[in-house]
Design an enzyme around this catalytic site. Sequence first.
Site, short mmCIF file in Angstrom:
data_model
loop_
_atom_site.label_atom_id
_atom_site.label_comp_id
_atom_site.label_asym_id
_atom_site.label_seq_id
_atom_site.Cartn_x
_atom_site.Cartn_y
_atom_site.Cartn_z
N TYR B 151 0.84 -1.20 0.00
CA TYR B 151 0.00 0.00 0.00
C TYR B 151 0.87 1.25 0.00
O TYR B 151 1.99 1.24 0.51
CB TYR B 151 -0.97 0.00 1.20
CG TYR B 151 -0.31 -0.07 2.56
CD1 TYR B 151 0.13 1.08 3.22
CD2 TYR B 151 -0.15 -1.28 3.22
CE1 TYR B 151 0.72 1.01 4.47
CE2 TYR B 151 0.43 -1.35 4.47
CZ TYR B 151 0.87 -0.20 5.09
OH TYR B 151 1.46 -0.27 6.33
N HIS B 164 3.78 -6.65 4.06
CA HIS B 164 4.40 -6.94 5.35
C HIS B 164 3.34 -7.33 6.37
O HIS B 164 2.16 -6.98 6.23
CB HIS B 164 5.19 -5.74 5.88
CG HIS B 164 4.32 -4.54 6.14
ND1 HIS B 164 3.94 -3.68 5.14
CD2 HIS B 164 3.72 -4.07 7.26
CE1 HIS B 164 3.16 -2.73 5.63
NE2 HIS B 164 3.00 -2.95 6.93
N HIS B 166 2.89 -7.12 10.61
CA HIS B 166 3.44 -6.62 11.88
C HIS B 166 3.42 -7.76 12.90
O HIS B 166 2.43 -8.49 13.00
CB HIS B 166 2.60 -5.46 12.40
CG HIS B 166 2.59 -4.27 11.48
ND1 HIS B 166 3.44 -3.20 11.63
CD2 HIS B 166 1.84 -3.97 10.39
CE1 HIS B 166 3.20 -2.29 10.69
NE2 HIS B 166 2.24 -2.74 9.92
FE LIG Z 1 1.72 -1.74 8.05
#
Ligand SMILES: [Fe+2]
Lengths: 207, 207
Positions: B151, B164, B166
């Site tokens: 994004y 990714h 987290h």
């Molecule tokens: Fe993020």
Amino acid sequence: MPQQLEYLKETPSQTAGPYMHIGLAPGAAGFEIYDPAALGQDITGPNAAGERIRIEGLVTDGTGSPVKDVLLEAWQANAAGIYAHPEHPGEVEAGFRGWGRVITDFDSGEWGFETVKPGAVMGRNGQMMAPHINLWIVARGINVGLNTRLYFEDEAEANAADPVINVIEWEKRRKTLIAKRSERDGQVVYRFDIHLQGDDETVFFDI
Amino acid sequence: MTIAPPKQGEFYQRDRRWHPPAFHQNYKTSVARSPKLSMISLENTVSEITGPRFGHSDLAPGDNDLLTNYAQPEQSPIGERIIVHGRVLDENARPVPNTLVEIWQANASGRYRHKKDAYLGAIDPNFGGCGRTMTDENGYYYFRTVKPGAYPWRNWVNDWRPAHIHVSVFGTGFAQRLITQLYFEGDPLIKTCPSWRRSRIPTPSSS
Ligand SMILES: [Fe+2]
């Protein structure tokens, strides 16, 4: 030549980003998903002895503006100075975890939580540490979570003897770790503002 | 020559030169949120070597399955199904059992289920985007999920976050508290990402 450090490298920290609520406090992101509920909302459980207090504050950035998307975690001993952990001998009350997650109000940046005032804890070399709450602060723009400690204004004598406060070479910076006590509607409230940068930058610890 | 390991219960000091620096001008938000003064080095006390403990009663068995933990009955999220798995190890390569691992991520279109995310990627009605689990006795954990989308984010012009997830990890003591991000091998966006470049993570090609 310094010696090589022969152990594994820690996985590098990365920012928690703006949306850590999704994983750590989904209700704040705008949805409910977990049952049992999201963790860290009750620090003490129902049986904890000691003085019931509220802690609140604001995290500000280098411009003096509130940081409105912070998540803090608190880690503390119970009123008898015992951590709920096997490395610490002693018993805590049933249901006492001593750990909580706190998020800021998105509009004001204010945060707060209810707990019991912790007791003094034995530190290194038999030196007593004044009552304190360990805080860990993450947010967008913070690449490695920041560790600090909250001490209590009304523990002046214990604070003056605290071996950690006394490690801080600059006496004027020590006050950044002292929460201010007041009463509001019969409740004890401690105010603890955290300055990430600028005048009165809070003392952060490399632990 | 090897360095003596820390005393029982204590941790190696975090290598701050290995972690990303607090201040990075290519990560705009860090500029006003990075402390300017040095952190105070602290030897571990009981406050750092202890940390919160969690049990299986804190979680539900399906919390680590992001394909089902928010989906409507008979439905499931859009995207490439993946298994994310690994081990939590200490710096001496010993497994860390029974520690909490939490993740959060965007959906396959790069949109977070968060009231502050206004990206035009579509919300997936069957995807919450968070999961949690405890490591087993070998430090092993796994999640089922979909591969998140990249994004754009407001930093420099046309900055995109590579796909990714987290990841939040506890370890055994509060000193080990860590949030990081997991990327996907071969993603061409990785080398253009300021958040990647500001970290010191060696890439597979070691660039
Ligand atoms: Fe993020």
